[in-house]
Design a protein around this motif. Structure first.
Motif, PDB file in Angstrom:
ATOM      1  N   VAL A 185       0.851  -1.192   0.000  1.00 48.45           N
ATOM      2  CA  VAL A 185       0.000   0.000   0.000  1.00 48.45           C
ATOM      3  C   VAL A 185       0.885   1.240   0.000  1.00 48.45           C
ATOM      4  O   VAL A 185       2.000   1.225   0.532  1.00 48.45           O
ATOM      5  CB  VAL A 185      -0.969   0.047   1.210  1.00 48.45           C
ATOM      6  CG1 VAL A 185      -1.893  -1.146   1.202  1.00 48.45           C
ATOM      7  CG2 VAL A 185      -0.219   0.144   2.518  1.00 48.45           C
ATOM      8  N   PRO A 207      -3.961   0.197  -2.930  1.00 51.48           N
ATOM      9  CA  PRO A 207      -4.574   1.069  -1.921  1.00 51.48           C
ATOM     10  C   PRO A 207      -3.676   2.258  -1.603  1.00 51.48           C
ATOM     11  O   PRO A 207      -2.446   2.122  -1.514  1.00 51.48           O
ATOM     12  CB  PRO A 207      -4.711   0.151  -0.697  1.00 51.48           C
ATOM     13  CG  PRO A 207      -4.751  -1.241  -1.257  1.00 51.48           C
ATOM     14  CD  PRO A 207      -3.854  -1.204  -2.462  1.00 51.48           C
ATOM     15  N   ASN A 225     -12.801  -4.701   6.547  1.00 49.88           N
ATOM     16  CA  ASN A 225     -11.820  -3.748   6.056  1.00 49.88           C
ATOM     17  C   ASN A 225     -10.460  -4.394   5.862  1.00 49.88           C
ATOM     18  O   ASN A 225      -9.774  -4.156   4.869  1.00 49.88           O
ATOM     19  CB  ASN A 225     -11.677  -2.582   7.036  1.00 49.88           C
ATOM     20  CG  ASN A 225     -12.720  -1.504   6.831  1.00 49.88           C
ATOM     21  OD1 ASN A 225     -13.573  -1.630   5.955  1.00 49.88           O
ATOM     22  ND2 ASN A 225     -12.668  -0.469   7.635  1.00 49.88           N
ATOM     23  N   LEU A 229      -8.521  -4.764   2.360  1.00 52.79           N
ATOM     24  CA  LEU A 229      -7.206  -4.147   2.180  1.00 52.79           C
ATOM     25  C   LEU A 229      -6.216  -5.158   1.630  1.00 52.79           C
ATOM     26  O   LEU A 229      -5.528  -4.899   0.647  1.00 52.79           O
ATOM     27  CB  LEU A 229      -6.709  -3.601   3.510  1.00 52.79           C
ATOM     28  CG  LEU A 229      -5.257  -3.129   3.544  1.00 52.79           C
ATOM     29  CD1 LEU A 229      -5.084  -1.909   2.636  1.00 52.79           C
ATOM     30  CD2 LEU A 229      -4.813  -2.803   4.943  1.00 52.79           C
ATOM     31  N   LEU A 232      -6.890  -6.104  -2.040  1.00 50.43           N
ATOM     32  CA  LEU A 232      -6.438  -5.092  -2.997  1.00 50.43           C
ATOM     33  C   LEU A 232      -4.932  -5.011  -3.060  1.00 50.43           C
ATOM     34  O   LEU A 232      -4.344  -4.938  -4.136  1.00 50.43           O
ATOM     35  CB  LEU A 232      -7.004  -3.710  -2.588  1.00 50.43           C
ATOM     36  CG  LEU A 232      -8.464  -3.434  -2.888  1.00 50.43           C
ATOM     37  CD1 LEU A 232      -8.796  -2.010  -2.428  1.00 50.43           C
ATOM     38  CD2 LEU A 232      -8.773  -3.591  -4.367  1.00 50.43           C
TER      39      LEU A 232
END
Length: 238
Positions: A185, A207, A225, A229, A232
Motif C-alpha cells: 500500500v 490502496p 476492512n 485491504l 487489494l
C-alpha cells in the motif's frame, strides 16, 4: 493485536512513512553538492526526488553516468556520501515522526514480525532507531546499499507462512513489492512524487492512504476492512 487482522507481518519504508524526512534529505543533498556547482546540485535533487527508495550510493553513481557525464570521480562520490551521511544522522535525530507512527509501532511492535526496509544507509538507520528509542520494537532494520528487493526476498524466504504487508511512499517501494510478490500500500502525505504514485495506485489498483494514522484506523475498524485491504494490496502482485 486484533484477531481480525488478516496480515501478520508488517514492513515499513522509513523516509516519508516513519519520519517526515524527505524534504530535509533533499536540503542536505543540495547543501553538500552545491560545492560542485549550484546547477548540478539542483539537477541531482530533482533526480533524487524522483527516485526515493533507491540507495544514495546507487543514485549518485547512476546520476553521474546518466546526467553528469561521469564528471565525478570515485573520491567525489565518497566525499558526498560521507558529508551527506553526517548531515542525515543529525536531521534524523531531530525530525518529526509522520502521523500515526507511534500508534502503529505500539500496536504491532513485538506482536508481529515488524521490519524496516529502506533505501537509507542501514548502519545509519540502526543508530537513529536506537537513538530515538525505537530499535527494540522492530524485528529487524534493513537498508542500503543492499537493494530493497533483496531484503523483501529474504523476508519472504525466512517467513514462508507470513502474510506480509509493505507500506511505502515511492515508486521504488512499489516496484520492489511487485517484483517479489509482497502485498503493498502507498502512503502519500510526505511523498515527493505524489502525482506519480497516485497514477501508479490508480493504474495498478494499489490502496492509497494519507499516512500510517489513516491506515491504522482503517485496519482497526473491522475484519471486512482488513480482508478488503489485503485483497487489494495483493492484486497488484499478480
Amino acid at each position: 493485536m486484533s484477531s481480525a487482522l488478516v496480515f501478520d507481518g508488517l514492513i515499513l519504508d522509513c523516509d516519508g512513512v516513519i519520519f517526515d524526512s524527505n524534504k530535509l534529505k533533499s536540503k542536505a543533498f543540495r547543501s553538500v553538492i552545491s560545492d560542485w556547482g549550484h546547477n548540478i546540485a539542483e539537477q541531482f535533487v530533482s533526480y533524487h526526488e524522483k527516485r526515493n527508495g533507491v540507495s544514495r550510493e546507487t543514485k549518485l553513481k547512476e546520476f553521474n553516468l546518466e546526467v553528469n557525464n561521469g564528471a565525478w570521480r570515485r573520491h567525489d562520490i565518497e566525499e558526498i556520501l560521507d558529508r551527506y551521511g553526517d548531515m542525515c544522522l543529525s536531521l534524523y535525530r531531530e525530525c518529526s515522526f509522520c502521523p500515526g507512527v507511534r500508534e502503529v509501532l505500539q500496536r504491532f511492535g513485538n506482536a508481529v514480525p515488524l521490519y524496516i526496509a529502506s533505501g537509507s544507509d542501514q548502519t545509519e538507520l540502526r543508530k537513529v532507531m536506537e537513538f530515538r528509542g525505537l530499535d527494540n520494537l522492530f524485528t529487524g532494520i534493513y537498508g542500503g546499499p543492499v537493494p530493497k528487493t533483496r531484503h523483501l526476498q529474504r523476508l519472504k524466504a525466512s517467513y514462508p507462512d507470513i502474510r506480509w504487508l509493505f507500506v511505502g511512499d515511492a515508486k521504488a517501494d512499489f516496484d520492489s513489492a511487485k517484483d517479489v510478490g509482497v502485498p503493498f500500500v502507498f502512503v502519500d502525505a510526505y511523498s515527493q512524487d505524489k502525482q506519480g504514485i497516485a497514477e501508479l495506485a490508480q493504474a495498478h489498483g494499489v490502496p492509497l492512504f494519507r499516512d500510517l494514522q489513516q491506515l491504522n484506523h482503517f485496519t482497526e475498524r473491522s475484519e471486512t476492512n482488513n480482508s478488503y485491504l489485503l485483497s487489494l494490496a495483493g492484486k497488484m502482485t499478480l
